[in-house]
Each structure stands twice: as C-alpha cells, then as structure tokens.
Design a protein around this motif. Structure first.
Motif, PDB file in Angstrom:
ATOM      1  N   CYS A 105       0.832  -1.213   0.000  1.00  0.00           N
ATOM      2  CA  CYS A 105       0.000   0.000   0.000  1.00  0.00           C
ATOM      3  C   CYS A 105       0.864   1.260   0.000  1.00  0.00           C
ATOM      4  O   CYS A 105       0.562   2.225  -0.712  1.00  0.00           O
ATOM      5  CB  CYS A 105      -0.931   0.017   1.214  1.00  0.00           C
ATOM      6  SG  CYS A 105      -2.158  -1.307   1.210  1.00  0.00           S
TER       7      CYS A 105
ATOM      8  N   PHE B 166      -1.897   7.889  -1.586  1.00  0.00           N
ATOM      9  CA  PHE B 166      -2.719   6.858  -0.941  1.00  0.00           C
ATOM     10  C   PHE B 166      -2.738   5.631  -1.840  1.00  0.00           C
ATOM     11  O   PHE B 166      -2.851   5.752  -3.057  1.00  0.00           O
ATOM     12  CB  PHE B 166      -4.160   7.340  -0.729  1.00  0.00           C
ATOM     13  CG  PHE B 166      -4.288   8.439   0.280  1.00  0.00           C
ATOM     14  CD1 PHE B 166      -4.429   8.158   1.633  1.00  0.00           C
ATOM     15  CD2 PHE B 166      -4.253   9.765  -0.126  1.00  0.00           C
ATOM     16  CE1 PHE B 166      -4.540   9.182   2.565  1.00  0.00           C
ATOM     17  CE2 PHE B 166      -4.364  10.800   0.800  1.00  0.00           C
ATOM     18  CZ  PHE B 166      -4.507  10.505   2.151  1.00  0.00           C
TER      19      PHE B 166
ATOM     20  N   SER C 229      -4.125   1.223  -1.778  1.00  0.00           N
ATOM     21  CA  SER C 229      -4.918   0.224  -1.050  1.00  0.00           C
ATOM     22  C   SER C 229      -4.969  -1.102  -1.792  1.00  0.00           C
ATOM     23  O   SER C 229      -4.852  -1.152  -3.015  1.00  0.00           O
ATOM     24  CB  SER C 229      -6.353   0.724  -0.869  1.00  0.00           C
ATOM     25  OG  SER C 229      -6.375   1.952  -0.187  1.00  0.00           O
TER      26      SER C 229
ATOM     27  N   GLU D 212      -6.081  -3.927  -6.436  1.00  0.00           N
ATOM     28  CA  GLU D 212      -5.276  -2.876  -5.826  1.00  0.00           C
ATOM     29  C   GLU D 212      -5.420  -1.610  -6.650  1.00  0.00           C
ATOM     30  O   GLU D 212      -5.714  -1.662  -7.845  1.00  0.00           O
ATOM     31  CB  GLU D 212      -3.802  -3.283  -5.693  1.00  0.00           C
ATOM     32  CG  GLU D 212      -3.073  -3.477  -6.995  1.00  0.00           C
ATOM     33  CD  GLU D 212      -1.593  -3.824  -6.778  1.00  0.00           C
ATOM     34  OE1 GLU D 212      -0.771  -3.286  -7.542  1.00  0.00           O
ATOM     35  OE2 GLU D 212      -1.269  -4.613  -5.876  1.00  0.00           O
TER      36      GLU D 212
ATOM     37  N   ARG E   8      -4.494   3.015  -6.467  1.00  0.00           N
ATOM     38  CA  ARG E   8      -3.884   4.171  -5.817  1.00  0.00           C
ATOM     39  C   ARG E   8      -4.782   5.372  -6.053  1.00  0.00           C
ATOM     40  O   ARG E   8      -5.706   5.313  -6.875  1.00  0.00           O
ATOM     41  CB  ARG E   8      -2.489   4.425  -6.364  1.00  0.00           C
ATOM     42  CG  ARG E   8      -2.494   4.769  -7.861  1.00  0.00           C
ATOM     43  CD  ARG E   8      -1.126   5.212  -8.315  1.00  0.00           C
ATOM     44  NE  ARG E   8      -1.085   5.539  -9.712  1.00  0.00           N
ATOM     45  CZ  ARG E   8      -1.542   6.664 -10.264  1.00  0.00           C
ATOM     46  NH1 ARG E   8      -2.112   7.585  -9.515  1.00  0.00           N
ATOM     47  NH2 ARG E   8      -1.441   6.876 -11.551  1.00  0.00           N
TER      48      ARG E   8
ATOM     49  N   HIS F  68     -10.733   7.763  -4.797  1.00  0.00           N
ATOM     50  CA  HIS F  68      -9.897   7.172  -3.748  1.00  0.00           C
ATOM     51  C   HIS F  68      -9.793   5.668  -3.985  1.00  0.00           C
ATOM     52  O   HIS F  68     -10.769   5.035  -4.408  1.00  0.00           O
ATOM     53  CB  HIS F  68     -10.508   7.409  -2.373  1.00  0.00           C
ATOM     54  CG  HIS F  68     -10.603   8.839  -1.978  1.00  0.00           C
ATOM     55  ND1 HIS F  68     -10.995   9.213  -0.709  1.00  0.00           N
ATOM     56  CD2 HIS F  68     -10.363   9.993  -2.651  1.00  0.00           C
ATOM     57  CE1 HIS F  68     -10.993  10.533  -0.621  1.00  0.00           C
ATOM     58  NE2 HIS F  68     -10.617  11.024  -1.784  1.00  0.00           N
TER      59      HIS F  68
ATOM     60  N   GLU G 281      -9.816   3.238  -1.895  1.00  0.00           N
ATOM     61  CA  GLU G 281     -10.741   2.472  -1.048  1.00  0.00           C
ATOM     62  C   GLU G 281     -12.156   2.471  -1.630  1.00  0.00           C
ATOM     63  O   GLU G 281     -12.877   1.474  -1.529  1.00  0.00           O
ATOM     64  CB  GLU G 281     -10.777   3.054   0.373  1.00  0.00           C
ATOM     65  CG  GLU G 281      -9.426   3.165   1.035  1.00  0.00           C
ATOM     66  CD  GLU G 281      -8.702   4.479   0.745  1.00  0.00           C
ATOM     67  OE1 GLU G 281      -7.650   4.705   1.361  1.00  0.00           O
ATOM     68  OE2 GLU G 281      -9.175   5.281  -0.091  1.00  0.00           O
TER      69      GLU G 281
ATOM     70  N   THR H  39      -4.669  -0.431   3.604  1.00  0.00           N
ATOM     71  CA  THR H  39      -4.561   0.905   3.027  1.00  0.00           C
ATOM     72  C   THR H  39      -3.471   1.714   3.720  1.00  0.00           C
ATOM     73  O   THR H  39      -3.194   1.516   4.903  1.00  0.00           O
ATOM     74  CB  THR H  39      -5.933   1.615   3.067  1.00  0.00           C
ATOM     75  OG1 THR H  39      -5.848   2.833   2.337  1.00  0.00           O
ATOM     76  CG2 THR H  39      -6.420   1.833   4.470  1.00  0.00           C
TER      77      THR H  39
ATOM     78  N   HIS I 106      -9.420   5.146   6.106  1.00  0.00           N
ATOM     79  CA  HIS I 106     -10.491   5.594   5.210  1.00  0.00           C
ATOM     80  C   HIS I 106     -11.062   6.953   5.627  1.00  0.00           C
ATOM     81  O   HIS I 106     -11.260   7.212   6.816  1.00  0.00           O
ATOM     82  CB  HIS I 106     -11.656   4.606   5.235  1.00  0.00           C
ATOM     83  CG  HIS I 106     -11.402   3.274   4.613  1.00  0.00           C
ATOM     84  ND1 HIS I 106     -10.173   2.700   4.490  1.00  0.00           N
ATOM     85  CD2 HIS I 106     -12.287   2.394   4.077  1.00  0.00           C
ATOM     86  CE1 HIS I 106     -10.299   1.514   3.902  1.00  0.00           C
ATOM     87  NE2 HIS I 106     -11.573   1.305   3.648  1.00  0.00           N
TER      88      HIS I 106
ATOM     89  N   CYS J 219     -15.230   6.802   2.015  1.00  0.00           N
ATOM     90  CA  CYS J 219     -14.746   5.446   1.786  1.00  0.00           C
ATOM     91  C   CYS J 219     -15.191   4.487   2.890  1.00  0.00           C
ATOM     92  O   CYS J 219     -15.494   3.326   2.620  1.00  0.00           O
ATOM     93  CB  CYS J 219     -13.229   5.459   1.650  1.00  0.00           C
ATOM     94  SG  CYS J 219     -12.670   6.356   0.173  1.00  0.00           S
TER      95      CYS J 219
ATOM     96  N   TYR K  44      -4.796  -0.240   8.436  1.00  0.00           N
ATOM     97  CA  TYR K  44      -4.195   0.961   7.844  1.00  0.00           C
ATOM     98  C   TYR K  44      -2.837   1.272   8.464  1.00  0.00           C
ATOM     99  O   TYR K  44      -2.578   0.987   9.629  1.00  0.00           O
ATOM    100  CB  TYR K  44      -5.132   2.157   7.953  1.00  0.00           C
ATOM    101  CG  TYR K  44      -5.675   2.453   9.325  1.00  0.00           C
ATOM    102  CD1 TYR K  44      -4.983   3.277  10.210  1.00  0.00           C
ATOM    103  CD2 TYR K  44      -6.896   1.918   9.743  1.00  0.00           C
ATOM    104  CE1 TYR K  44      -5.487   3.561  11.470  1.00  0.00           C
ATOM    105  CE2 TYR K  44      -7.405   2.197  10.992  1.00  0.00           C
ATOM    106  CZ  TYR K  44      -6.698   3.011  11.854  1.00  0.00           C
ATOM    107  OH  TYR K  44      -7.186   3.286  13.099  1.00  0.00           O
TER     108      TYR K  44
END
Length: 173
Positions: free
Chosen positions: A27, A42, A44, A56, A58, A69, A71, A94, A98, A102, A116
């Motif tokens: 991540c 970011f 995830s 996956e 970004r 986003h 997520e 992530t 979030h 999200c 996270y």
C-alpha cells in the motif's frame, strides 16, 4: 474514549501483524506511485479470505474527481465481482485510514476488516503541524462512520513512511 490515533478502543480488534505489514508495505508503494504520478499519496489492496490480492489501486484525484480514492474503487469492484460472503471475509489494507466517504462505501458493500498504516488523526495533526488545513471533509475514524467494521492501525513501523510521503507532496520534506 479515544486512543492516540483517534480510533476508539471499540474500533481496534487486533494489532497489526507481520502478515498485515507485508500487505501494508505494498500500500505504501502504491501511495508512492500515486505521488510520483502527481497525485495524493494513498494506496490500497483488497485481500480475500485466502490471502490473495484481488484488487489494488492508488489515488487518482489529480484530474478533479475527488471521489477517485482507492478504497472507494475497491468497494465498487468488490460489489461487482465478489459474493457477499467473499466481501465479508476480505480485508482492505490501506496506507491511510479511510475517509468518511470510503468508510461508508466499505460498510455499504459489506467488506470485512480494514488495516491501515496511518490514521486519520495522524494525517490531520501532520497537516496542521505543517501549517495546512485539515481538508474539506471531517476526518472521522472508521468506527464512527461504520461502527460494525473491525479495524487495525495505525502501524508504528510504516506510519512514518506515510508521513514522509505527505510531507513531500506538500513541499515540506
């Protein structure tokens, strides 16, 4: 009562494990890729109940769509491609906790645990410490928006790497 990362104790079900950290490292790599592409840092992953990375992404907000986003993209993908049982047993990893949008998407599609690297409270504190505002949306912890979703984080090993990415983005590195 809140812990230092802004997540109430009822939201943390277990600490970040070494297995979790392996996924979180990816991540952070995705977050770095986002930053290198001129986007916010970011990244995830969606990992199924068998430990396989299924999706996956970004951050992709630089072109003006602030909903891009990773997520949120994971929630959309999962709703279209996984059964309710597969969603419930999946884990979302992530680089940053979030946001409320999200968190809600995650809960609405019935995804499982969130892990996270850095918490929303940390991000707000970093930004304010560098002289920037907190952002356009309240930084609410996942458990406030989606109280039934188990969460783990932040990861003390990787949070500093995430902080450095945000500092670089804001030109304070």
């Amino acid at each position: 009562m809140s812990t230092e990362n802004g997540t109430g104790a009822e939201g943390v079900v277990e600490p970040v494990t070494e297995t979790d950290r392996t996924f979180l490292r990816r991540c952070v790599e995705l977050a770095r890729e986002a930053l290198d592409a001129g986007d916010e840092p970011f990244g995830s992953l969606l990992v199924d109940g068998h430990g396989t990375v299924r999706f996956e992404d970004r951050n992709r907000v630089k072109d003006g769509d602030a909903t891009r986003h990773p997520e949120f993209e994971i929630a959309r993908w999962a709703a279209e491609n996984l059964s309710p049982e597969e969603r419930r047993t999946s884990v979302v990893y992530t680089s940053g906790e979030h946001c409320p949008m999200c968190s809600a998407a995650h809960a609405w599609v019935g995804l499982g645990r969130i892990v996270y690297a850095s918490g929303c409270g940390q991000l707000v504190a970093w930004r304010q410490g560098w002289g920037f505002d907190a952002g356009p949306v309240a930084a609410l912890p996942v458990h406030v928006v989606a109280p039934g979703v188990p969460v783990s984080g932040p990861d003390p090993v990787l949070a500093e790497e995430v902080r450095a990415l945000h500092a670089r983005m804001l030109g304070v590195a």
